[in-house]
Design a protein around this motif. Structure first.
Motif: not given
Length: 558
Positions: A165, A168-169, A171, A173-175, A177, A183
């Motif tokens: 989290e 992945l939370k 912006d 690295h959100k892609d 997920r 996340p």
């Protein structure tokens, strides 16, 4: 005179009979158990302290544990005893580590498991992954130096699949997920995933040059094979989700073993529980990782009885993970020692029962500070040190079949207690405030908060409150002033108590936690209570200002 003497003789006779009955009961209750479901007394675990008490903490039946039969443990655990520091919440300030690690060593720990999460000082392209109050590289070095001074092994933990989290939370690295909305889990088939994880692993190892073990997490991978890329991979290879999991873990482990051959890899076991031994062995992971089997309940065997036969076929060496705090309720601010004591007791029985088939290399005593990156703080480490002390003592006991009713002398000495502390009294326990362990001031404030919670609960259970100060009364400013006055007679004291709690916690946390932890703890556990008390006080004032009231029915806003 005769009637008085007769009554005296009768009284003496009755006392004699009662004494004999008590002796018979004691003899029966301390005789060897005839059933494995009987939960034995606790104090004989420490024969040298048997004189302290004869009072058992629990008398419980464990029907689900009957498969272990009457097999009993008679020696202390000889493997590693690793204390887990969950740094994703309430990370201690650097100066506290010396006091902390010295105590760990005194209590019998052999190492620490550092779950850094975003408290690690990542660099280069990962710089923005770290928290703004993360440790510096110099801090990481200093912590290891202190650990080395006390002969404590250091094991870093880096998540490599689920519980990412903190990464992945963002912006940036959100892609990565697996599921765009959640996340938690990284996509194992995204081409950017492995290079990123390898970079994180490299940086962790670079700052820990003397590593023997690295823990790669990999627990609670709740979402897998759900994104379009993973779904396509499953279809192309005719894989199950289990095989996708194994494939990703194998790549991570092969990278570590190829780049750093001396390092042994640990990982949580839960995702292995639903995978057959043959599938695991086909990947070769049985030769590359040592699983850490975890369960934090009072009776871990109930959930794990089915795994040992398979695990004994796969692995020669396993670790287990208990919990000394942070595993009962996500919003609990005090530690239930009895729960964790029983968790360790039951684990020792499991270890003893299966030790002829599996080598148990170590116990990791987990101390969770949050349930995940987003959850609130639970029990603070500083206030949970009594639980850690008691449970480390359990692991070193000569007789693992019985608990104790009071802390043994060595624990009292390590925590600098004025006297013994009863373990039969529910937590939080005033007795711990008579000790001088590094964090007792925090414990004292938590005890005070608990007492205030109890007082407020008692107020709300009074009939005057339940009948005349409910939401309906407050909304319509419609109640009997005499009953309202009775209901909230202690409200002013409650307001002052909250002021004192905040002031004392600020002082107690100095030298242990930073201002961010103080602010979060106050916002989580004190501010909501203060808002509640303030709202009641304001409602009380409005009601008492009234000199007359309208005729029924009252106007409804529904």
């Amino acid at each position: 005179m005769f009637s008085l003497r007769g009554r005296t003789l009768l009284t003496l006779l009755l006392m004699t009979i009662l004494t004999l009955l008590a002796l018979i009961y004691h003899m029966l209750s301390t005789s060897p158990p005839i059933s494995s479901t009987t939960h034995p007394n606790l104090h004989n675990r420490y024969p040298e302290f048997a004189s302290l008490t004869n009072v058992p903490i629990h008398q419980k039946s464990h029907d689900s544990y009957m498969s272990l039969g009457s097999h009993q443990s008679s020696s202390s655990f000889k493997g590693h005893k690793i204390v887990h520091l969950d740094l994703k919440g309430a990370p201690p300030v650097l100066n506290y580590y010396r006091r902390l690690l010295k105590l760990f060593k005194t209590l019998g720990a052999t190492g620490i498991l550092l779950e850094y999460e975003d408290m690690f000082p990542y660099s280069d392209s990962l710089q923005n992954v770290s928290a703004t109050n993360a440790y510096s590289p110099q801090d990481i070095t200093k912590i290891q130096e202190i650990a080395f001074e006390y002969n404590l092994m250091v094991i870093p933990l880096i998540q490599t699949f689920g519980h990412l989290e903190f990464l992945l939370k963002l912006d940036s690295h959100k892609d990565l997920r697996e599921v765009p909305r959640y996340p938690q889990v990284i996509c194992p088939t995204n081409p950017q995933t492995l290079p990123l994880l390898y970079q994180m692993i490299d940086q962790i190892i670079h700052h820990h040059p003397n590593l023997k073990y690295l823990h790669i997490g990999a627990d609670e991978v709740y979402h897998i094979g759900e994104c379009s890329r993973c779904f396509e991979e499953l279809s192309k290879r005719q894989w199950t989700k289990r095989q996708l999991f194994l494939s990703h873990i194998k790549k991570i482990v092969e990278y570590i073993k190829g780049s750093y051959p001396r390092i042994k890899v640990l990982m949580w076991d839960d995702e292995f529980r639903g995978i057959s031994p043959s599938e695991i062995m086909e990947t070769g992971l049985h030769k590359m990782v040592e699983p850490v089997v975890w369960k934090y309940t009072r009776n871990p065997a109930a959930a794990l009885n089915q795994v040992w036969e398979g695990y004994s076929e796969i692995w020669k060496n396993v670790w287990v993970a208990t919990a000394f705090k942070g595993a009962t309720e996500p919003d609990r601010y005090w530690t239930d020692i009895s729960h964790h004591l029983e968790n360790h007791q039951r684990w020792l029985e499991i270890i003893d029962h299966y030790s002829d088939r599996i080598t148990f290399k170590g116990v990791i005593l987990t101390g969770w500070q949050r349930y995940d990156h987003f959850s609130i703080l639970c029990e603070l480490l500083a206030s949970a040190l009594p639980s850690l002390a008691v449970n480390l003592a359990v692991l070193q006991a000569k007789n693992a079949n019985e608990f104790f009713g009071e802390i043994p002398r060595n624990v009292a000495q390590a925590l600098q207690c004025e006297g013994t502390v009863s373990l039969t009294i529910p937590e939080p326990n005033y007795g711990w405030t008579k000790c001088r362990f590094p964090g007792v001031e925090v414990y004292s404030v938590i005890l005070r908060l608990f007492g205030l919670h109890q007082d407020i609960q008692r107020m709300e259970e009074e009939n005057t409150f339940k009948g005349w100060l409910k939401e309906y009364n407050i909304k319509h400013v419609f109640s009997n002033p005499s009953y309202v006055e009775q209901a909230v007679v202690e409200l002013d004291r409650f307001k002052m108590e909250l002021v004192y709690i905040e002031k004392e916690m600020k002082s107690a946390m100095e030298g242990i936690y930073d201002e961010h932890t103080f602010n979060e703890w106050i916002e989580t556990f004190v501010v909501p209570l203060n808002d509640k008390v303030t709202r009641l006080w304001e409602a009380k004032e409005k009601i008492l200002e009234k000199a007359s009231w309208p005729r029924r029915p009252l106007k409804s806003e529904l």
